[in-house]
Design a protein around this motif. Structure first.
Motif, PDB file in Angstrom:
ATOM      1  N   VAL A 219       0.862  -1.175   0.000  1.00  0.00           N
ATOM      2  CA  VAL A 219       0.000   0.000   0.000  1.00  0.00           C
ATOM      3  C   VAL A 219       0.902   1.230   0.000  1.00  0.00           C
ATOM      4  N   LEU A 220       0.769   2.057  -1.039  1.00  0.00           N
ATOM      5  CA  LEU A 220       1.567   3.285  -1.144  1.00  0.00           C
ATOM      6  C   LEU A 220       0.609   4.469  -1.266  1.00  0.00           C
ATOM      7  N   SER A 221       0.936   5.554  -0.573  1.00  0.00           N
ATOM      8  CA  SER A 221       0.069   6.725  -0.515  1.00  0.00           C
ATOM      9  C   SER A 221       0.915   7.988  -0.716  1.00  0.00           C
ATOM     10  N   PRO A 222       0.306   9.185  -0.605  1.00  0.00           N
ATOM     11  CA  PRO A 222       1.106  10.407  -0.698  1.00  0.00           C
ATOM     12  C   PRO A 222       2.231  10.485   0.329  1.00  0.00           C
ATOM     13  N   ASP A 223       2.122   9.741   1.424  1.00  0.00           N
ATOM     14  CA  ASP A 223       3.205   9.722   2.405  1.00  0.00           C
ATOM     15  C   ASP A 223       4.453   9.023   1.875  1.00  0.00           C
ATOM     16  N   TYR A 224       4.306   8.235   0.815  1.00  0.00           N
ATOM     17  CA  TYR A 224       5.438   7.468   0.282  1.00  0.00           C
ATOM     18  C   TYR A 224       6.340   8.339  -0.578  1.00  0.00           C
ATOM     19  N   ASN A 225       5.798   8.947  -1.606  1.00  0.00           N
ATOM     20  CA  ASN A 225       6.575   9.865  -2.449  1.00  0.00           C
ATOM     21  C   ASN A 225       5.632  10.700  -3.311  1.00  0.00           C
ATOM     22  N   ALA A 226       6.198  11.651  -4.039  1.00  0.00           N
ATOM     23  CA  ALA A 226       5.398  12.574  -4.845  1.00  0.00           C
ATOM     24  C   ALA A 226       4.664  11.872  -5.975  1.00  0.00           C
ATOM     25  N   ALA A 227       5.193  10.739  -6.435  1.00  0.00           N
ATOM     26  CA  ALA A 227       4.547  10.010  -7.529  1.00  0.00           C
ATOM     27  C   ALA A 227       3.179   9.476  -7.126  1.00  0.00           C
ATOM     28  N   HIS A 228       2.922   9.386  -5.815  1.00  0.00           N
ATOM     29  CA  HIS A 228       1.634   8.890  -5.327  1.00  0.00           C
ATOM     30  C   HIS A 228       0.819  10.007  -4.666  1.00  0.00           C
ATOM     31  N   ALA A 229       1.067  11.235  -5.069  1.00  0.00           N
ATOM     32  CA  ALA A 229       0.363  12.372  -4.470  1.00  0.00           C
ATOM     33  C   ALA A 229      -1.127  12.357  -4.759  1.00  0.00           C
ATOM     34  N   ASP A 230      -1.534  11.701  -5.851  1.00  0.00           N
ATOM     35  CA  ASP A 230      -2.946  11.743  -6.231  1.00  0.00           C
ATOM     36  C   ASP A 230      -3.655  10.394  -6.156  1.00  0.00           C
ATOM     37  N   HIS A 231      -3.007   9.391  -5.549  1.00  0.00           N
ATOM     38  CA  HIS A 231      -3.676   8.088  -5.497  1.00  0.00           C
ATOM     39  C   HIS A 231      -3.043   7.164  -4.466  1.00  0.00           C
ATOM     40  N   PHE A 232      -3.790   6.126  -4.127  1.00  0.00           N
ATOM     41  CA  PHE A 232      -3.267   5.003  -3.355  1.00  0.00           C
ATOM     42  C   PHE A 232      -2.922   3.889  -4.334  1.00  0.00           C
ATOM     43  N   HIS A 233      -1.756   3.311  -4.184  1.00  0.00           N
ATOM     44  CA  HIS A 233      -1.375   2.146  -4.977  1.00  0.00           C
ATOM     45  C   HIS A 233      -1.553   0.908  -4.111  1.00  0.00           C
ATOM     46  N   PHE A 234      -2.372  -0.028  -4.591  1.00  0.00           N
ATOM     47  CA  PHE A 234      -2.584  -1.299  -3.910  1.00  0.00           C
ATOM     48  C   PHE A 234      -2.106  -2.421  -4.825  1.00  0.00           C
ATOM     49  N   ASP A 235      -1.302  -3.341  -4.307  1.00  0.00           N
ATOM     50  CA  ASP A 235      -0.957  -4.514  -5.112  1.00  0.00           C
ATOM     51  C   ASP A 235      -0.798  -5.744  -4.238  1.00  0.00           C
ATOM     52  N   MET A 236      -0.691  -6.897  -4.920  1.00  0.00           N
ATOM     53  CA  MET A 236      -0.563  -8.177  -4.234  1.00  0.00           C
ATOM     54  C   MET A 236       0.762  -8.840  -4.594  1.00  0.00           C
ATOM     55  N   GLY A 237       1.807  -8.050  -4.813  1.00  0.00           N
ATOM     56  CA  GLY A 237       3.120  -8.600  -5.104  1.00  0.00           C
ATOM     57  C   GLY A 237       3.647  -9.425  -3.935  1.00  0.00           C
ATOM     58  N   ALA A 238       4.440 -10.414  -4.278  1.00  0.00           N
ATOM     59  CA  ALA A 238       4.993 -11.312  -3.226  1.00  0.00           C
ATOM     60  C   ALA A 238       6.179 -10.654  -2.554  1.00  0.00           C
ATOM     61  N   ARG A 239       5.913  -9.841  -1.549  1.00  0.00           N
ATOM     62  CA  ARG A 239       6.963  -9.154  -0.813  1.00  0.00           C
ATOM     63  C   ARG A 239       6.924  -9.593   0.647  1.00  0.00           C
ATOM     64  N   ARG A 240       8.040 -10.048   1.126  1.00  0.00           N
ATOM     65  CA  ARG A 240       8.087 -10.523   2.511  1.00  0.00           C
ATOM     66  C   ARG A 240       7.854  -9.353   3.474  1.00  0.00           C
ATOM     67  N   GLY A 241       6.871  -9.516   4.306  1.00  0.00           N
ATOM     68  CA  GLY A 241       6.556  -8.461   5.273  1.00  0.00           C
ATOM     69  C   GLY A 241       5.686  -7.368   4.729  1.00  0.00           C
ATOM     70  N   GLY A 242       5.620  -7.226   3.398  1.00  0.00           N
ATOM     71  CA  GLY A 242       4.776  -6.208   2.787  1.00  0.00           C
ATOM     72  C   GLY A 242       5.297  -4.801   2.992  1.00  0.00           C
ATOM     73  N   VAL A 243       4.608  -3.845   2.369  1.00  0.00           N
ATOM     74  CA  VAL A 243       4.948  -2.421   2.473  1.00  0.00           C
ATOM     75  C   VAL A 243       3.662  -1.667   2.769  1.00  0.00           C
ATOM     76  N   CYS A 244       3.670  -0.824   3.761  1.00  0.00           N
ATOM     77  CA  CYS A 244       2.486  -0.039   4.128  1.00  0.00           C
ATOM     78  C   CYS A 244       2.930   1.388   4.400  1.00  0.00           C
ATOM     79  N   ARG A 245       2.845   2.211   3.367  1.00  0.00           N
ATOM     80  CA  ARG A 245       3.302   3.612   3.478  1.00  0.00           C
ATOM     81  C   ARG A 245       2.218   4.569   2.958  1.00  0.00           C
TER      82      ARG A 245
END
Length: 245
Positions: A219-245
């Motif tokens: 989960v990536l949001s505007p708190d992550y970087n400027a590229a996500h200033a206008d949206h939330f990015h949700f995905d189901m990629g196989a990442r250990r521990g996941g990312v929640c920003r």
């Protein structure tokens, strides 16, 4: 004259070592029986019970969802078992951007259309809408969400549109970008316009962002970087521990 036989149990239970071992075994057996009975009544916590989206979220829900990554038929079976209307579209694309899993939710309140995603993303969206978005809207605005605005799911590209480097989860439709929400009375909540600040809309956006981390692996949001200033990015990629920003 034969010697007297020793009793299997002592008159004082627990005096002999065998007594103590038997008691431990009996206790463990009773706990096992009780535990299985409890899990039967709470399948959302049972890692061996089939995933059903009609059950409330439980300890095993996320692990069951992750286990569907490489089994599209089993994933579709979850949607069927749960009574979720969906369409399984033909495969499309080729190479790195081949999409063998194109699952479209037929009744999800997406706007402007209903883009196909992977089945895993579809299930995560159903859980997120039901368990996070709708409760948050009812508690903070006293009404439901009529539309969830998106910026798309599939895009055959590398991360951030670069010429080299890792491929985006969008390249296989394993991601979706959420731009805003429209409430039942027409009120619009925009990630770009309403993320900053201390108002009720900002609080709602943070709540649905945080809640998305319970279903999606990233989960990536505007708190992550400027590229996500206008949206939330949700995905189901196989990442250990996941990312929640």
């Amino acid at each position: 004259m034969n010697p007297p036989r020793k009793p299997l149990f002592s008159r004082r239970l627990g005096r002999f070592r065998w007594d103590r071992s038997a008691l431990v075994l009996l206790l463990l057996f009773a706990m096992l029986v009780a535990g299985r009975a409890w899990l039967a009544e709470h399948p959302e916590h049972d890692p061996w019970a089939p995933l059903n989206l009609n059950d409330p979220p439980g300890w095993a829900t996320r692990a069951k969802l992750a286990a569907l990554a490489d089994d599209v038929p089993a994933c579709h079976a979850v949607l069927e078992r749960s009574g979720i209307a969906f369409g399984a579209l033909p495969a499309a694309g080729e190479g790195t951007c081949a999409r063998l899993d194109r699952t479209r939710l037929d009744r999800f309140p997406f706007s402007p259309d209903r883009p196909p995603t992977t089945c895993q993303v579809a299930i995560a969206l159903v859980l997120w809408q039901r368990d996070v978005v709708e409760p948050a809207a009812q508690e903070q605005f006293g009404q439901g969400v009529a539309r969830i605005e998106h910026l798309g799911a599939f895009s055959c590209r590398r991360l951030y549109g670069r010429d080299t480097g890792a491929w985006s989860e969008h390249a296989t439709g394993n991601a979706v970008d959420i731009a805003g929400f429209v409430l039942a009375d027409g009120t619009r909540i925009s990630v770009l316009r309403d993320w900053a600040g201390e108002g009720v809309k900002a609080a709602f956006l943070r709540r649905v962002r945080d809640g998305g981390c319970r279903s999606f692996s990233t989960v990536l949001s505007p708190d992550y970087n400027a590229a996500h200033a206008d949206h939330f990015h949700f995905d189901m990629g196989a990442r250990r521990g996941g990312v929640c920003r």
